[in-house]
Design a protein around this motif. Structure first.
Motif, PDB file in Angstrom:
ATOM      1  N   PHE A   5      14.811   0.109   5.067  1.00 21.64           N
ATOM      2  CA  PHE A   5      13.692  -0.149   4.395  1.00 21.64           C
ATOM      3  C   PHE A   5      13.468  -1.529   4.344  1.00 21.64           C
ATOM      4  O   PHE A   5      14.324  -2.434   4.057  1.00 21.64           O
ATOM      5  N   HIS A   6      12.203  -1.905   4.891  1.00 19.36           N
ATOM      6  CA  HIS A   6      11.702  -3.181   4.976  1.00 19.36           C
ATOM      7  C   HIS A   6      10.759  -3.420   3.631  1.00 19.36           C
ATOM      8  O   HIS A   6       9.700  -2.758   3.648  1.00 19.36           O
ATOM      9  N   GLY A   7      11.010  -4.502   2.949  1.00 20.41           N
ATOM     10  CA  GLY A   7      10.043  -4.917   1.897  1.00 20.41           C
ATOM     11  C   GLY A   7      10.959  -5.746   0.805  1.00 20.41           C
ATOM     12  O   GLY A   7      12.061  -5.721   0.897  1.00 20.41           O
ATOM     13  N   ASN A   8      10.344  -6.228  -0.033  1.00 19.66           N
ATOM     14  CA  ASN A   8      10.976  -6.996  -1.204  1.00 19.66           C
ATOM     15  C   ASN A   8      11.163  -6.101  -2.473  1.00 19.66           C
ATOM     16  O   ASN A   8      10.404  -5.635  -2.987  1.00 19.66           O
ATOM     17  N   ILE A   9      12.528  -5.333  -2.440  1.00 18.60           N
ATOM     18  CA  ILE A   9      12.952  -4.514  -3.514  1.00 18.60           C
ATOM     19  C   ILE A   9      14.306  -5.225  -4.258  1.00 18.60           C
ATOM     20  O   ILE A   9      15.187  -5.546  -3.384  1.00 18.60           O
ATOM     21  N   ALA A  10      14.186  -5.288  -5.434  1.00 24.06           N
ATOM     22  CA  ALA A  10      15.294  -5.599  -6.217  1.00 24.06           C
ATOM     23  C   ALA A  10      16.441  -4.678  -6.041  1.00 24.06           C
ATOM     24  O   ALA A  10      16.572  -3.718  -5.743  1.00 24.06           O
ATOM     25  N   GLU A  11      17.560  -5.487  -6.174  1.00 21.26           N
ATOM     26  CA  GLU A  11      18.934  -5.059  -5.872  1.00 21.26           C
ATOM     27  C   GLU A  11      19.139  -3.876  -6.735  1.00 21.26           C
ATOM     28  O   GLU A  11      19.707  -2.518  -6.170  1.00 21.26           O
TER      29      GLU A  11
ATOM     30  N   ASN B 193       0.633  -1.116   0.280  1.00 17.79           N
ATOM     31  CA  ASN B 193      -0.177  -0.080   0.026  1.00 17.79           C
ATOM     32  C   ASN B 193       0.935   1.346  -0.032  1.00 17.79           C
ATOM     33  O   ASN B 193       0.222   2.538  -0.063  1.00 17.79           O
ATOM     34  N   THR B 194       1.988   0.991  -0.046  1.00 19.76           N
ATOM     35  CA  THR B 194       2.991   2.339  -0.019  1.00 19.76           C
ATOM     36  C   THR B 194       3.314   2.600  -1.091  1.00 19.76           C
ATOM     37  O   THR B 194       3.853   1.692  -2.000  1.00 19.76           O
ATOM     38  N   GLU B 195       3.115   4.069  -1.572  1.00 18.50           N
ATOM     39  CA  GLU B 195       3.857   4.500  -2.841  1.00 18.50           C
ATOM     40  C   GLU B 195       5.155   4.664  -2.741  1.00 18.50           C
ATOM     41  O   GLU B 195       5.570   5.652  -2.009  1.00 18.50           O
ATOM     42  N   LEU B 196       5.865   3.962  -3.508  1.00 23.18           N
ATOM     43  CA  LEU B 196       7.423   4.027  -3.380  1.00 23.18           C
ATOM     44  C   LEU B 196       8.024   5.449  -4.028  1.00 23.18           C
ATOM     45  O   LEU B 196       8.819   6.273  -3.616  1.00 23.18           O
ATOM     46  N   TYR B 197       7.240   5.713  -5.230  1.00 23.31           N
ATOM     47  CA  TYR B 197       7.830   6.696  -5.992  1.00 23.31           C
ATOM     48  C   TYR B 197       6.815   7.833  -6.149  1.00 23.31           C
ATOM     49  O   TYR B 197       5.549   7.784  -5.929  1.00 23.31           O
TER      50      TYR B 197
ATOM     51  N   GLU C 103      19.148   2.390  -6.900  1.00 20.82           N
ATOM     52  CA  GLU C 103      18.555   3.597  -7.630  1.00 20.82           C
ATOM     53  C   GLU C 103      17.975   4.541  -6.617  1.00 20.82           C
ATOM     54  O   GLU C 103      17.840   5.660  -6.316  1.00 20.82           O
ATOM     55  N   ILE C 104      17.325   3.853  -5.217  1.00 16.10           N
ATOM     56  CA  ILE C 104      16.715   4.295  -4.175  1.00 16.10           C
ATOM     57  C   ILE C 104      17.742   5.169  -3.342  1.00 16.10           C
ATOM     58  O   ILE C 104      17.495   6.293  -2.982  1.00 16.10           O
TER      59      ILE C 104
ATOM     60  N   LEU D 139       9.310  11.968 -13.318  1.00 18.19           N
ATOM     61  CA  LEU D 139       9.445  11.160 -14.591  1.00 18.19           C
ATOM     62  C   LEU D 139      10.787  10.196 -14.475  1.00 18.19           C
ATOM     63  O   LEU D 139      11.464  10.238 -13.414  1.00 18.19           O
ATOM     64  N   LYS D 140      10.921   9.376 -15.409  1.00 21.58           N
ATOM     65  CA  LYS D 140      11.909   8.287 -15.389  1.00 21.58           C
ATOM     66  C   LYS D 140      13.151   8.815 -15.163  1.00 21.58           C
ATOM     67  O   LYS D 140      13.986   8.341 -14.408  1.00 21.58           O
ATOM     68  N   GLY D 141      13.882   9.698 -15.789  1.00 19.73           N
ATOM     69  CA  GLY D 141      15.077  10.135 -15.946  1.00 19.73           C
ATOM     70  C   GLY D 141      15.304  10.971 -14.464  1.00 19.73           C
ATOM     71  O   GLY D 141      16.569  10.774 -13.816  1.00 19.73           O
ATOM     72  N   GLN D 142      14.170  11.422 -13.994  1.00 17.09           N
ATOM     73  CA  GLN D 142      14.608  11.937 -12.632  1.00 17.09           C
ATOM     74  C   GLN D 142      13.392  11.547 -11.538  1.00 17.09           C
ATOM     75  O   GLN D 142      13.021  12.413 -11.035  1.00 17.09           O
ATOM     76  N   LYS D 143      13.402  10.291 -11.644  1.00 15.87           N
ATOM     77  CA  LYS D 143      12.544   9.501 -10.745  1.00 15.87           C
ATOM     78  C   LYS D 143      12.927  10.139  -9.190  1.00 15.87           C
ATOM     79  O   LYS D 143      14.173  10.151  -9.145  1.00 15.87           O
ATOM     80  N   ASP D 144      11.971  10.210  -8.325  1.00 11.25           N
ATOM     81  CA  ASP D 144      12.336  10.582  -6.937  1.00 11.25           C
ATOM     82  C   ASP D 144      11.182   9.761  -6.038  1.00 11.25           C
ATOM     83  O   ASP D 144      10.096   9.397  -6.494  1.00 11.25           O
ATOM     84  N   LEU D 145      11.559   9.607  -4.904  1.00  8.27           N
ATOM     85  CA  LEU D 145      10.852   8.900  -3.941  1.00  8.27           C
ATOM     86  C   LEU D 145       9.688   9.644  -3.426  1.00  8.27           C
ATOM     87  O   LEU D 145       9.659  10.895  -3.465  1.00  8.27           O
ATOM     88  N   SER D 146       8.718   9.074  -3.066  1.00  6.93           N
ATOM     89  CA  SER D 146       7.194   9.696  -2.490  1.00  6.93           C
ATOM     90  C   SER D 146       7.784  10.625  -1.562  1.00  6.93           C
ATOM     91  O   SER D 146       8.535  10.253  -0.608  1.00  6.93           O
ATOM     92  N   GLY D 147       6.988  11.885  -1.287  1.00  5.13           N
ATOM     93  CA  GLY D 147       7.198  12.863  -0.203  1.00  5.13           C
ATOM     94  C   GLY D 147       6.928  12.269   1.004  1.00  5.13           C
ATOM     95  O   GLY D 147       7.492  12.624   1.846  1.00  5.13           O
ATOM     96  N   ASP D 148       5.954  11.190   1.085  1.00  2.46           N
ATOM     97  CA  ASP D 148       5.583  10.673   2.183  1.00  2.46           C
ATOM     98  C   ASP D 148       6.828  10.046   2.780  1.00  2.46           C
ATOM     99  O   ASP D 148       6.904   9.926   4.091  1.00  2.46           O
ATOM    100  N   ILE D 149       7.591   9.606   2.006  1.00  2.00           N
ATOM    101  CA  ILE D 149       8.762   8.514   2.611  1.00  2.00           C
ATOM    102  C   ILE D 149       9.714   9.639   3.316  1.00  2.00           C
ATOM    103  O   ILE D 149      10.110   9.320   4.271  1.00  2.00           O
ATOM    104  N   TYR D 150       9.900  10.664   2.669  1.00  2.00           N
ATOM    105  CA  TYR D 150      11.051  11.659   3.256  1.00  2.00           C
ATOM    106  C   TYR D 150      10.092  12.373   4.642  1.00  2.00           C
ATOM    107  O   TYR D 150      11.059  12.700   5.445  1.00  2.00           O
ATOM    108  N   ASP D 151       9.020  12.680   4.360  1.00  2.00           N
ATOM    109  CA  ASP D 151       8.357  13.173   5.634  1.00  2.00           C
ATOM    110  C   ASP D 151       8.564  12.422   6.782  1.00  2.00           C
ATOM    111  O   ASP D 151       8.684  12.626   7.835  1.00  2.00           O
TER     112      ASP D 151
END
Length: 183
Positions: free
Chosen positions: A73-79, A33-37, A84-85, A42-54
């Motif tokens: 970060f807890h979750g299944n995220i590819a290496e 349910n967490t929106e990661l991005y 990128e994160i 956009l793709k070239g300048q993708k950023d994390l969700s502001g909720d995560i930074y907040d």
């Protein structure tokens, strides 16, 4: 609650979230349910969700800047995505650091200009006060000069320490260690 009790609670909180290496640890759950991005990036300048930074900033806000941070970060995220994160977070805090650095420069310029202007106005005021001419203009110069010096003092004594603290907090975030835990 007294100030001493508040300080004790803060100290206990910081000790509670510290790991064996002395880092303050913030755990971030990245569930389905967490929106990661950020949906606006956009793709070239993708950023994390502001909720995560907040969330991270809310958890680390009371931690002194000298205490190193560890973000888990807890979750299944590819290496590849993990790297990128890390890059996104670093870029985010570098941009914030630039922003605060520019604010510090603007604060210094404001302080310098207001101080010089205030000294000039007070000097002209003193000249007119000694000569006894232009009473109305003399009073206006006194007010303008005093106000300018007051604003310069405000920039130096109130704004600048806040900006420096904000810069130290961003530096703390820039140096944070980021880990990923698969649940």
């Amino acid at each position: 609650m007294t100030r001493k009790q508040s300080k004790q609670e803060l100290k206990e909180y910081i000790e509670h979230i510290r790991d064996s290496e002395g880092n303050a640890v913030v755990d971030v759950a990245l569930g389905e349910n967490t929106e990661l991005y950020d949906p606006l990036s956009l793709k070239g300048q993708k950023d994390l969700s502001g909720d995560i930074y907040d969330y991270i900033e809310a958890q680390t806000n009371v931690i002194p800047a000298i205490v190193p941070l560890r973000i888990r970060f807890h979750g299944n995220i590819a290496e590849e995505e993990q790297e990128e994160i890390k890059k996104m977070m670093h870029r985010h805090y570098v941009m914030r650091s630039f922003d605060v650095s520019w604010d510090l420069v603007a604060n210094f310029r404001k302080m310098l200009v207001l101080c010089i202007f205030g000294v000039i106005m007070i000097s002209v005021y003193l000249y007119f006060a000694i000569t006894g001419s232009h009473v109305f203009v003399t009073e206006l110069l006194s007010i303008v000069g005093s106000f300018s010096l007051w604003e310069a003092a405000d920039a130096l004594l109130l704004e600048r320490p806040r900006l420096r603290q904000e810069h130290r907090n961003i530096e703390q975030s820039l140096n944070e260690h980021i880990e990923f835990v698969c649940d």
